[in-house]
Design a protein around this motif. Structure first.
Motif, PDB file in Angstrom:
ATOM      1  N   ARG A  10      31.222  33.012  47.853  1.00 16.56           N
ATOM      2  CA  ARG A  10      32.473  33.773  47.947  1.00 16.56           C
ATOM      3  C   ARG A  10      33.350  32.552  47.753  1.00 16.56           C
ATOM      4  N   LEU A  11      34.522  32.802  47.126  1.00 10.12           N
ATOM      5  CA  LEU A  11      35.638  31.777  46.567  1.00 10.12           C
ATOM      6  C   LEU A  11      36.303  31.199  47.875  1.00 10.12           C
ATOM      7  N   THR A  12      36.034  31.820  49.012  1.00 12.98           N
ATOM      8  CA  THR A  12      36.614  31.366  50.230  1.00 12.98           C
ATOM      9  C   THR A  12      35.712  30.781  51.206  1.00 12.98           C
ATOM     10  N   GLY A  64      44.395  28.452  34.305  1.00  9.84           N
ATOM     11  CA  GLY A  64      43.479  29.653  34.414  1.00  9.84           C
ATOM     12  C   GLY A  64      42.094  29.099  34.198  1.00  9.84           C
ATOM     13  N   VAL A  65      41.203  29.100  35.241  1.00  8.97           N
ATOM     14  CA  VAL A  65      39.849  28.836  35.380  1.00  8.97           C
ATOM     15  C   VAL A  65      39.150  30.388  35.314  1.00  8.97           C
ATOM     16  N   GLU A  66      38.081  30.480  34.421  1.00 13.63           N
ATOM     17  CA  GLU A  66      37.338  31.842  34.214  1.00 13.63           C
ATOM     18  C   GLU A  66      35.921  31.433  33.776  1.00 13.63           C
ATOM     19  N   LEU A  67      35.088  31.803  34.544  1.00  9.35           N
ATOM     20  CA  LEU A  67      33.764  31.418  33.975  1.00  9.35           C
ATOM     21  C   LEU A  67      33.231  32.062  32.941  1.00  9.35           C
ATOM     22  N   ASP A  68      33.753  33.387  32.438  1.00 10.61           N
ATOM     23  CA  ASP A  68      32.957  34.345  31.623  1.00 10.61           C
ATOM     24  C   ASP A  68      33.721  34.308  30.204  1.00 10.61           C
ATOM     25  N   LYS A  69      32.880  33.676  29.417  1.00  8.90           N
ATOM     26  CA  LYS A  69      33.650  33.531  28.060  1.00  8.90           C
ATOM     27  C   LYS A  69      34.269  35.034  27.378  1.00  8.90           C
ATOM     28  N   MET A  88      33.200  41.506  37.366  1.00  9.78           N
ATOM     29  CA  MET A  88      33.644  42.298  36.387  1.00  9.78           C
ATOM     30  C   MET A  88      32.703  42.111  35.243  1.00  9.78           C
ATOM     31  N   ARG A  89      32.137  43.111  34.903  1.00  8.70           N
ATOM     32  CA  ARG A  89      31.083  43.497  33.675  1.00  8.70           C
ATOM     33  C   ARG A  89      31.959  43.456  32.167  1.00  8.70           C
ATOM     34  N   LEU A 116      35.215  27.523  33.063  1.00 12.30           N
ATOM     35  CA  LEU A 116      34.547  26.665  34.046  1.00 12.30           C
ATOM     36  C   LEU A 116      34.066  27.554  35.115  1.00 12.30           C
ATOM     37  N   ASP A 117      32.956  27.128  35.469  1.00 11.84           N
ATOM     38  CA  ASP A 117      32.531  27.665  36.833  1.00 11.84           C
ATOM     39  C   ASP A 117      33.131  26.866  38.156  1.00 11.84           C
ATOM     40  N   ALA A 118      33.756  27.514  39.145  1.00 10.60           N
ATOM     41  CA  ALA A 118      34.658  27.141  40.260  1.00 10.60           C
ATOM     42  C   ALA A 118      33.744  25.992  40.993  1.00 10.60           C
ATOM     43  N   ASN A 119      32.361  26.273  40.886  1.00 11.81           N
ATOM     44  CA  ASN A 119      31.919  25.373  41.653  1.00 11.81           C
ATOM     45  C   ASN A 119      31.916  23.774  41.111  1.00 11.81           C
ATOM     46  N   GLU A 130      44.827  43.409  37.037  1.00 15.50           N
ATOM     47  CA  GLU A 130      44.194  44.526  36.628  1.00 15.50           C
ATOM     48  C   GLU A 130      43.456  45.075  37.723  1.00 15.50           C
ATOM     49  N   TYR A 131      42.676  44.319  38.387  1.00 14.47           N
ATOM     50  CA  TYR A 131      41.966  44.908  39.440  1.00 14.47           C
ATOM     51  C   TYR A 131      42.666  45.589  40.819  1.00 14.47           C
ATOM     52  N   GLU A 132      43.751  45.055  40.732  1.00 14.60           N
ATOM     53  CA  GLU A 132      44.909  45.624  41.745  1.00 14.60           C
ATOM     54  C   GLU A 132      45.198  47.050  41.496  1.00 14.60           C
ATOM     55  N   LEU A 179      47.325  26.589  39.694  1.00 14.26           N
ATOM     56  CA  LEU A 179      45.757  27.068  39.330  1.00 14.26           C
ATOM     57  C   LEU A 179      45.532  28.477  39.783  1.00 14.26           C
ATOM     58  N   GLU A 180      45.051  29.327  39.140  1.00 16.66           N
ATOM     59  CA  GLU A 180      44.226  30.419  39.185  1.00 16.66           C
ATOM     60  C   GLU A 180      42.639  30.562  39.030  1.00 16.66           C
ATOM     61  N   ILE A 181      42.009  30.704  40.036  1.00 17.64           N
ATOM     62  CA  ILE A 181      40.451  30.921  39.808  1.00 17.64           C
ATOM     63  C   ILE A 181      39.952  32.218  39.640  1.00 17.64           C
ATOM     64  N   GLY A 182      39.378  32.428  38.662  1.00 19.18           N
ATOM     65  CA  GLY A 182      38.927  33.815  38.150  1.00 19.18           C
ATOM     66  C   GLY A 182      39.972  34.514  37.803  1.00 19.18           C
ATOM     67  N   THR A 183      40.415  34.335  36.505  1.00 24.59           N
ATOM     68  CA  THR A 183      41.659  34.684  36.102  1.00 24.59           C
ATOM     69  C   THR A 183      41.566  36.500  35.619  1.00 24.59           C
ATOM     70  N   GLY A 184      40.109  37.017  35.236  1.00 24.36           N
ATOM     71  CA  GLY A 184      39.705  38.008  34.902  1.00 24.36           C
ATOM     72  C   GLY A 184      40.423  38.119  33.439  1.00 24.36           C
ATOM     73  N   MET A 185      40.939  39.260  33.188  1.00 27.09           N
ATOM     74  CA  MET A 185      41.740  39.281  31.962  1.00 27.09           C
ATOM     75  C   MET A 185      43.135  38.796  31.553  1.00 27.09           C
TER      76      MET A 185
HETATM   77  N1  SAM Z   1      41.539  38.099  39.257  1.00 26.96           N
HETATM   78  C1  SAM Z   1      41.288  39.156  38.091  1.00 26.96           C
HETATM   79  C2  SAM Z   1      42.027  40.711  38.557  1.00 26.96           C
HETATM   80  O1  SAM Z   1      42.454  40.552  39.954  1.00 26.96           O
HETATM   81  O2  SAM Z   1      41.969  41.635  37.946  1.00 26.96           O
HETATM   82  C3  SAM Z   1      39.788  39.553  38.116  1.00 26.96           C
HETATM   83  C4  SAM Z   1      39.083  39.904  39.186  1.00 26.96           C
HETATM   84  S1  SAM Z   1      37.243  40.001  39.092  1.00 26.96           S
HETATM   85  C5  SAM Z   1      36.876  40.878  40.435  1.00 26.96           C
HETATM   86  C6  SAM Z   1      36.741  38.322  39.335  1.00 26.96           C
HETATM   87  C7  SAM Z   1      36.864  37.161  38.467  1.00 26.96           C
HETATM   88  O3  SAM Z   1      36.348  36.111  38.856  1.00 26.96           O
HETATM   89  C8  SAM Z   1      35.697  37.588  37.179  1.00 26.96           C
HETATM   90  O4  SAM Z   1      36.263  37.728  35.975  1.00 26.96           O
HETATM   91  C9  SAM Z   1      34.576  36.767  37.249  1.00 26.96           C
HETATM   92  O5  SAM Z   1      34.000  36.187  35.823  1.00 26.96           O
HETATM   93  C10 SAM Z   1      35.447  35.242  38.149  1.00 26.96           C
HETATM   94  N2  SAM Z   1      34.674  34.462  38.751  1.00 26.96           N
HETATM   95  C11 SAM Z   1      33.748  34.760  39.730  1.00 26.96           C
HETATM   96  N3  SAM Z   1      33.197  33.725  40.111  1.00 26.96           N
HETATM   97  C12 SAM Z   1      33.808  32.552  39.574  1.00 26.96           C
HETATM   98  C13 SAM Z   1      33.495  31.155  39.631  1.00 26.96           C
HETATM   99  N4  SAM Z   1      32.796  30.783  40.469  1.00 26.96           N
HETATM  100  N5  SAM Z   1      34.338  30.441  38.888  1.00 26.96           N
HETATM  101  C14 SAM Z   1      35.162  30.966  37.880  1.00 26.96           C
HETATM  102  N6  SAM Z   1      35.372  32.310  37.778  1.00 26.96           N
HETATM  103  C15 SAM Z   1      34.603  33.192  38.772  1.00 26.96           C
END
Ligand code: SAM
Length: 210
Positions: A128-130, A66-71, A1-2, A94-97, A191-193, A42-48
């Motif tokens: 990849r988060l998996t 909710g964890v998201e790395l992009d401020k 996501m940009r 936070l970066d999920a790493n 949102e992506y769905e 916990l949700e990792i990568g919440t997006g919006m």
């Molecule tokens: N979950 C949302 C949705 O379904 O609409 C957003 C999906 S978007 C493709 C992936 C999101 O995961 C982005 O907002 C990105 O910044 C975040 N993300 C990617 N790698 C991450 C990481 N290592 N730790 C935390 N967030 C991460």
């Protein structure tokens, strides 16, 4: 996501510290941030943030993180949390790493990954988060009967995830190859769905435990 860089993002987030941790100051202490002591999801990568804020509103008996790395993206989640007056949601920049440094062992009951970035190139597999490096962390922070739930439209990432969770010895509780066919009222469209399903893409989901 940009999302366009917002030079004021950190200032905005730091004005809302009751909702968000921007400097890991609540590392290993997130549980005490909630008014009620109840299970943590916990949700990792919440997006919006539509998914986690909707879920938090529906389930006041659960605490959500909710964890998201992009401020820049996190601003949108904070805005929703304020508007919806959610006292059972905490956000972490936070970066999920670094999840394992942030959460205690056995602290989390459920992990959601929604439309995680697919990183299609082989040399980016570890992002990849998996990937097994992430699975190791999830296993440590999840309770024994905890669940990992993953939803995507990306066939390649879904197949990779099935293979890697299986290799890790995980037990599958659900594998759904078309979430929108007979869609459960429990499904919250992210949102992506919305974006990908409006293009005609199938939505896949799995649930698995360690
Ligand atoms: N979950 C949302 C949705 O379904 O609409 C957003 C999906 S978007 C493709 C992936 C999101 O995961 C982005 O907002 C990105 O910044 C975040 N993300 C990617 N790698 C991450 C990481 N290592 N730790 C935390 N967030 C991460």
């Amino acid at each position: 996501m940009r999302m366009r860089n917002k030079p004021w993002a950190l200032d905005f987030l730091s004005e809302h510290k009751s909702f968000i941790d921007i400097d890991e100051s609540h590392q290993l202490d997130i549980t005490s941030r909630f008014k009620k002591q109840q299970p943590i999801h916990l949700e990792i990568g919440t997006g919006m943030g539509r998914f986690i804020t909707t879920l938090a509103k529906r389930h006041p008996e659960i605490n959500f993180v909710g964890v998201e790395l992009d401020k820049n993206i996190m601003i949108r989640v904070v805005e929703k949390a304020i508007e919806m007056e959610l006292d059972n949601l905490q956000l972490v920049l936070l970066d999920a790493n670094h999840l394992r440094d942030y959460f205690n062992a056995d602290e989390v009951s459920h992990i959601y990954l929604n439309f995680s970035d697919p990183w299609p190139k082989n040399r980016h597999e570890k992002r990849r988060l998996t990937h097994k490096n992430f699975l190791k962390q999830y296993k440590e922070i999840l309770k024994v009967d905890g669940m990992l739930q993953f939803k995507t439209d990306n066939r390649g990432l879904f197949e990779f995830s099935l293979e890697h969770l299986n290799n890790f010895g995980m037990k599958f509780h659900e594998i759904n190859l078309n979430v929108h066919e007979m869609e459960s009222p429990e499904n919250i469209r992210t949102e992506y769905e919305d974006k990908f399903s409006s293009r005609g893409n199938l939505i896949y989901q799995l649930k698995a435990s360690f």
